[in-house]
Design an enzyme around this catalytic site. Sequence first.
Site, PDB file in Angstrom:
ATOM      1  CG  ASP A  67      15.222 -18.405 -94.979  1.00  0.00           C
ATOM      2  OD1 ASP A  67      14.807 -17.235 -94.821  1.00  0.00           O
ATOM      3  OD2 ASP A  67      16.337 -18.643 -95.472  1.00  0.00           O
ATOM      4  CG  ASN A 136      26.795 -22.278 -96.916  1.00  0.00           C
ATOM      5  OD1 ASN A 136      25.983 -21.560 -97.495  1.00  0.00           O
ATOM      6  ND2 ASN A 136      26.481 -22.979 -95.841  1.00  0.00           N
ATOM      7  CG  HIS A 138      22.658 -20.962 -97.296  1.00  0.00           C
ATOM      8  ND1 HIS A 138      22.970 -20.834 -95.959  1.00  0.00           N
ATOM      9  CD2 HIS A 138      22.299 -19.718 -97.690  1.00  0.00           C
ATOM     10  CE1 HIS A 138      22.787 -19.590 -95.575  1.00  0.00           C
ATOM     11  NE2 HIS A 138      22.385 -18.897 -96.610  1.00  0.00           N
ATOM     12  CD  GLU A 143      23.073 -24.090 -94.192  1.00  0.00           C
ATOM     13  OE1 GLU A 143      23.687 -23.689 -95.198  1.00  0.00           O
ATOM     14  OE2 GLU A 143      23.115 -23.480 -93.101  1.00  0.00           O
TER      15      GLU A 143
HETATM   16  C1  GLP Z   1      20.766 -16.053 -95.156  1.00  0.00           C
HETATM   17  C2  GLP Z   1      19.336 -16.517 -95.503  1.00  0.00           C
HETATM   18  C3  GLP Z   1      19.110 -16.587 -96.980  1.00  0.00           C
HETATM   19  C4  GLP Z   1      19.800 -15.408 -97.629  1.00  0.00           C
HETATM   20  C5  GLP Z   1      21.291 -15.650 -97.546  1.00  0.00           C
HETATM   21  C6  GLP Z   1      22.128 -14.501 -98.070  1.00  0.00           C
HETATM   22  O1  GLP Z   1      21.325 -16.836 -94.149  1.00  0.00           O
HETATM   23  N1  GLP Z   1      18.958 -17.764 -94.925  1.00  0.00           N
HETATM   24  O2  GLP Z   1      17.718 -16.613 -97.262  1.00  0.00           O
HETATM   25  O3  GLP Z   1      19.414 -15.305 -98.977  1.00  0.00           O
HETATM   26  O4  GLP Z   1      21.690 -16.024 -96.238  1.00  0.00           O
HETATM   27  O5  GLP Z   1      22.000 -13.373 -97.262  1.00  0.00           O
HETATM   28  P1  GLP Z   1      22.542 -11.934 -97.648  1.00  0.00           P
HETATM   29  O6  GLP Z   1      21.615 -11.404 -98.709  1.00  0.00           O
HETATM   30  O7  GLP Z   1      22.450 -11.128 -96.373  1.00  0.00           O
HETATM   31  O8  GLP Z   1      23.926 -12.092 -98.145  1.00  0.00           O
END
Ligand code: GLP
Length: 242
Positions: A67, A136, A138, A143
Amino acid sequence: MQLKIYKTHHDLSDAAANEIVELVNCKSNPVLCLASGDTPKLTCRLFVEKAKSQQLDLSNLTFIGLDEWVGVPPENNGSCHYFFRHELLDPLDFPVKNVYLFDAMSGDLQDECRKMDNAILEKGGIDLMIVGIGMNGHVGFNEPGVLFGNYSHVIDLDETTISVGQKYFKTPVNLQKGITLGLNHLQHSKKVLMLANGEKKSGVIKKTIEDEVSPAFPASIMQTHANGLVMVDEAAAGLLKH
Ligand code: GLP
């Protein structure tokens, strides 16, 4: 879906890095899709070490970025692009022709989605997808409320994602939209690893595993994947019933 609990973030990252090594060793034209973020950073670093020490041949590996933040340029060190380049691709001298990342600065984001979906199709699908989980629920930028059947798409970011996402940036950024692979890609990936570490993820891991499967909590889709593995450390497993 299976669940594995590791003592530490390092242990689970080592196991995830070994999964990538195994993919490269066992498949002639492997396709790897990876999330960015704090969670998979150590997995990337450990994989880079292993790839170098084992002199892995990565020439046939295809890399797909999960993403990207719309409107954030690749040189911004909070972008997913920057993460992939600095944590994985550059240290490995990864062949550029085998890398597929969304161009979130493009004037035609629908075309970016089409190009990504076509590339995945042409490569024969994703062999190994490694994702994290947002606060949340996602996955990528899928989302709450997203359709499970979606392919790549552009989406309005949730309030939680907009505020939590600031942690990746040195100065506040106006985050509104994301471009992401869809949950259809996750469902059709041959294997999916979902990584989570730390107490702060214990609530979302509990929902992922114990609540009913619902688009209201996208990570719950993991329950439906026959070859899905949720890998957590003890802190992230802290609220699970069993
Ligand atoms: C982000 C990304 C995701 C990621 C998630 C968790 O916003 N869009 O691909 O896996 O949130 O991130 P983190 O590993 O920093 O907690």
